[in-house]
Design an enzyme around this catalytic site. Structure first.
Site, short mmCIF file in Angstrom:
data_model
loop_
_atom_site.label_atom_id
_atom_site.label_comp_id
_atom_site.label_asym_id
_atom_site.label_seq_id
_atom_site.Cartn_x
_atom_site.Cartn_y
_atom_site.Cartn_z
N LYS A 66 -12.05 1.76 -14.13
CA LYS A 66 -12.21 0.33 -13.88
C LYS A 66 -12.45 -0.43 -15.18
O LYS A 66 -11.97 -1.54 -15.36
CB LYS A 66 -13.38 0.11 -12.90
CG LYS A 66 -13.01 0.40 -11.45
CD LYS A 66 -12.05 -0.68 -10.95
CE LYS A 66 -11.74 -0.51 -9.47
NZ LYS A 66 -10.83 -1.53 -8.96
N SER A 104 -14.87 -4.13 -10.88
CA SER A 104 -16.03 -3.54 -10.22
C SER A 104 -17.32 -3.86 -10.97
O SER A 104 -17.31 -4.03 -12.19
CB SER A 104 -15.87 -2.02 -10.14
OG SER A 104 -17.08 -1.44 -9.74
N ASP A 148 0.87 -1.16 0.00
CA ASP A 148 0.00 0.00 0.00
C ASP A 148 0.91 1.21 0.00
O ASP A 148 2.08 1.13 0.34
CB ASP A 148 -0.89 0.00 1.25
CG ASP A 148 -2.21 0.74 1.02
OD1 ASP A 148 -3.26 0.09 1.09
OD2 ASP A 148 -2.17 1.96 0.76
N TYR A 178 -14.38 6.83 -11.87
CA TYR A 178 -14.19 5.48 -11.34
C TYR A 178 -14.58 4.43 -12.38
O TYR A 178 -13.83 3.51 -12.68
CB TYR A 178 -15.03 5.32 -10.07
CG TYR A 178 -14.87 3.99 -9.38
CD1 TYR A 178 -13.76 3.74 -8.58
CD2 TYR A 178 -15.83 2.98 -9.53
CE1 TYR A 178 -13.60 2.51 -7.95
CE2 TYR A 178 -15.68 1.75 -8.89
CZ TYR A 178 -14.57 1.52 -8.10
OH TYR A 178 -14.43 0.32 -7.48
N PHE A 210 -18.60 -2.97 2.12
CA PHE A 210 -18.29 -2.02 3.19
C PHE A 210 -17.22 -2.66 4.05
O PHE A 210 -17.06 -3.88 4.08
CB PHE A 210 -19.54 -1.76 4.03
CG PHE A 210 -20.64 -1.08 3.28
CD1 PHE A 210 -20.73 0.31 3.28
CD2 PHE A 210 -21.57 -1.79 2.56
CE1 PHE A 210 -21.75 0.95 2.58
CE2 PHE A 210 -22.58 -1.16 1.85
CZ PHE A 210 -22.68 0.21 1.87
N ASP A 233 4.30 2.66 -4.77
CA ASP A 233 3.27 3.49 -5.37
C ASP A 233 2.91 2.89 -6.73
O ASP A 233 3.73 2.90 -7.65
CB ASP A 233 3.84 4.92 -5.53
CG ASP A 233 2.87 5.85 -6.23
OD1 ASP A 233 1.75 5.41 -6.60
OD2 ASP A 233 3.23 7.03 -6.42
N VAL A 234 1.69 2.37 -6.87
CA VAL A 234 1.33 1.68 -8.11
C VAL A 234 1.34 2.60 -9.33
O VAL A 234 1.46 2.14 -10.46
CB VAL A 234 -0.05 0.97 -8.02
CG1 VAL A 234 -0.02 -0.17 -7.04
CG2 VAL A 234 -1.17 1.96 -7.71
#
Ligand code: ZN
Length: 702
Positions: free
Chosen positions: A594, A577, A469, A590, A624, A497-498
């Site tokens: 994705k 997603s 991460d 987003y 969540f 860092d991706v």
């Protein structure tokens, strides 16, 4: 070497365990002192005992030998780590001329005074046959340096004096037990007994006496060696030091290739992969450079106890070619030579001894790489670390032994007996490996709720997991939760860092240096932003694309050369997603990012099939977090979603539950289960999408 015995510490321990006999607790105390010194024993090596009179269940006095349980570590032994054995019955076995291994094991088990206690040490009979109340046994480095010599007798006598008995090497088990006891009977004046090429036994009427005799004699051996080689350099360095370009990445590549070349199918057809453990400190680097390096690798182990972890010999590699194909050729050649020689040794031993044995795998466990250091392999991470520790000690001790005289370990014949001794093999554990044992899984976005759920399921399936991460503190929290549940040994964390390809590459080198490579890659790092196109700033779109699309691309790209070098296939499971098929308004950045990542994953499935690497996608919806770890995504978009729908947090969860066909909440563990499904290759599937959303018709893959 100095005695660390402190009366007040012994008394403190006795108070801590009031329900156990005092003699057992003083035994516990000095056993821990021995276990804490790696110069005396390593990883479950060595054993100690005490003989006591205890009352049995009908109130009769009974002579009981309390001996260390097999494989129990002396450094951390607890009172229950000692196994009580009925002594009188065991001692009767001494009348026998010979006792088969299987029957010895049976006798040890039927003489236990508690069915629950662990298996007793394989050297329990020796402790039973010696008359002393306390017996201590170690494989101390300094003693082995003296005994693994052509002139072992002279060295031991000169170093330790006349009050030490010298017994030639005997196979562990009944013969060693009887040999040592017979020797003592004829020479009751000795204070200690050295068994050549194995170790040393001391004894006494108190725990302190037996322990301090051990310390005194090992100390004598150390002083003798020091004086004898004073001023002489330990082995000889070559005149020209070896220069290796990009040591870190060379070592990472080397580990990947070694892991790949040594992976193999076992008899059941299961692909067995190894974990790698590197030791590249100054001492191992130096040992890899000395002229004797080849001889160090060729010569046998220090003490037979090591063989189940390290095998008898090591592989020496003199070059790390920059070209991957050449590198693979170099490693393959060395490993093949090792395999051929191992198979020859097995065949000739079996023929000579006229015994039937199932051959163990013929792959090496220890590599010494010139200019770099040591690489050890193990089917579990623990096994790799034990092998590395033992080999490191052995290499150091061999260097000293070679400076002192002529190093001479036990014969192949004795080695075979020990390597194929069922009682010794038992220490490795015979259970079939866990589903993903041997595999290394890397999860990006490892600091979030989904990262936690995926890591949890992969760990439960037996993989070693690397969390990565960019947010170190979030990752710390996930790490500590998982370490508590699965043990810190099964986990690593690496910050990168991706969005930055150089950072990803560095991270992957670091992972290879810590574990050996990558088998399962889970691109999971992601961010979100809520804005209608009308209000979406191009820079914001760029930021979301950077993490979700470019980040996925970067990690997939950096994994390809690793998969290629390993040559053992692998799995990429992209956390995509539900939005890819069923986007939401005000969620353009987003959804687009994705969808892009999803498409990259499909292309990767096309391109990487030839490497045996499968690429699959998981489409979760509304995952969540929980009280422990929140979902970063929902931290961000939850409040806005609640506002627009006029709901509180529980109401929002309920809203998503009711929206699905199955009316269920989706958890991070569900996502983790799907990752395990793909990673365990239970179906021949690549390029597929698995929705984990409770059933959303609009998001059915098409
Ligand atoms: Zn031993």
């Amino acid at each position: 070497m100095k005695s660390l015995f402190r009366e007040n510490e012994a008394r403190r321990l006795a108070r801590k365990f009031p329900s156990y006999p005092e003699e057992l607790i003083s035994r516990l105390y000095t056993s821990r002192l021995i276990g804490a010194d790696p110069g005396l024993v390593l990883h479950g090596g060595g054993n100690t005992s005490v003989k006591l009179k205890v009352r049995n269940i009908v109130g009769e006095g009974q002579d009981v030998l309390f001996v260390k349980g097999s494989g129990v570590d002396l450094a951390t032994i607890e009172p229950d780590g000692f196994v009580g054995l009925e002594l009188i019955g065991l001692r009767k076995l001494r009348r026998l001329e010979y006792l088969q291994d299987e029957e010895m094991e049976n006798q040890l088990l039927i003489h236990k005074i508690s069915a629950q206690s662990p298996d007793p040490s394989v050297e329990a009979l020796l402790h039973a046959f010696l008359p002393h109340r306390y017996v201590d046994h170690t494989h101390a480095d300094a003693i082995l340096i003296l005994t693994n010599q052509k002139r072992a007798n002279d060295f031991v006598r000169e170093a330790l004096g006349s009050r030490v008995g010298i017994v030639p090497y005997l196979p562990s088990g009944f013969l060693l037990a009887r040999g040592v006891a017979d020797f003592y009977k004829k020479n009751p004046e000795v204070e200690a007994i050295v068994v050549l090429r194995h170790g040393i036994f001391t004894f006494g009427e108190s725990a302190r006496l037996s322990y301090e005799t051990m310390i005194r004699y090992v100390g004598k051996a150390e002083t003798y060696i020091k004086n004898k080689i004073k001023g002489r350099p330990l082995a000889s360095l070559p005149s020209k030091p070896v220069r290796i370009k990009n040591v870190a990445s060379s070592l990472g590549r080397m580990c990947q290739v070694i892991r790949g070349v040594c992976a193999h199918r076992d008899r059941d057809g299961t692909l067995r992969r190894f974990y790698a453990e590197i030791r590249d400190g100054d001492e191992m680097k130096r040992a890899s450079l000395v002229r004797e390096a080849k001889e160090i690798c060729r010569s046998g182990v220090l003490t037979p106890d090591h063989i189940i972890w390290t095998k008898n010999r090591a592989v020496y590699i003199e070059d790390i070619p920059e070209d991957d194909a050449l590198l693979r050729q170099t490693v393959e050649k060395s490993v093949n030579e090792f395999k051929v020689s191992y198979e020859k040794y097995f065949k000739s031993q079996v023929a000579e001894k006229k015994v039937k044995r199932e051959p163990l795998d013929p792959y090496p466990r220890i590599f010494l790489v010139k200019g770099v250091g040591l690489i050890a392999l193990g089917f579990t991470r623990k096994a790799a670390q034990i092998a590395a520790d033992l080999a490191e000690h052995a290499i150091q001790a061999k260097l000293v032994a070679m400076t002192l005289g002529k190093y001479s370990p036990i014969s192949d014949s004795h080695m075979f007996d020990m390597e194929y001794w069922p009682l010794q093999q038992k220490k490795l554990g015979r259970t079939s490996p866990a589903l993903l044992q041997g595999q290394i899984a890397v999860i990006t976005g490892g600091g979030g709720a989904i990262g936690l759920g995926i890591a949890d399921r992969l760990l439960a399936a037996g993989a070693v997991v690397v969390l990565s991460d960019i947010d170190e503190s979030r990752m710390e929290k996930v790490h500590s939760l998982l370490a508590k549940k699965y043990g810190a040994r099964q986990l690593e964390r690496v910050v990168f860092d991706v969005t930055d390809d150089t950072s990803v590459e560095k991270g992957f080198i670091e992972i290879s240096r810590r574990l050996g490579g990558i088998d399962i890659l889970v691109p999971n790092a992601g961010i979100a932003h809520v804005a209608k196109i009308e209000n979406l700033a191009p820079e914001t779109l760029g930021k979301v694309l950077d993490v979700n699309l470019k980040g996925t691309f970067n990690v997939i790209k950096a994994s390809v050369p690793i998969f290629r070098r390993q040559g053992t296939g692998g799995n990429i499971v992209v956390i995509s997603s539900k939005n890819v098929f069923d986007p939401g308004a005000a969620f353009g950045a987003y959804s687009a990012s994705k969808a892009g990542a999803h498409q990259i994953a499909k292309v990767a499935a096309l391109e990487l099939a030839e490497l045996g690497v499968r690429v699959n996608m998981i489409n979760p919806d509304a995952v969540f977090g929980d009280e422990q770890i929140s979902s970063k995504l929902w931290d961000l978009i939850g409040p806005e979603r609640m506002k627009s729908r006029g709901l509180d947090p529980e109401g929002l969860r309920e809203y998503y539950r009711q929206r699905s066909l199955l009316k269920v909440s989706v958890t991070a563990e569900h996502v983790g289960n799907a990752v395990v499904f793909f990673a365990s290759e239970q179906t021949p599937t690549t390029g597929a999408t698995l929705p984990i959303d409770g059933g959303i018709p609009a998001a059915f893959p098409r």
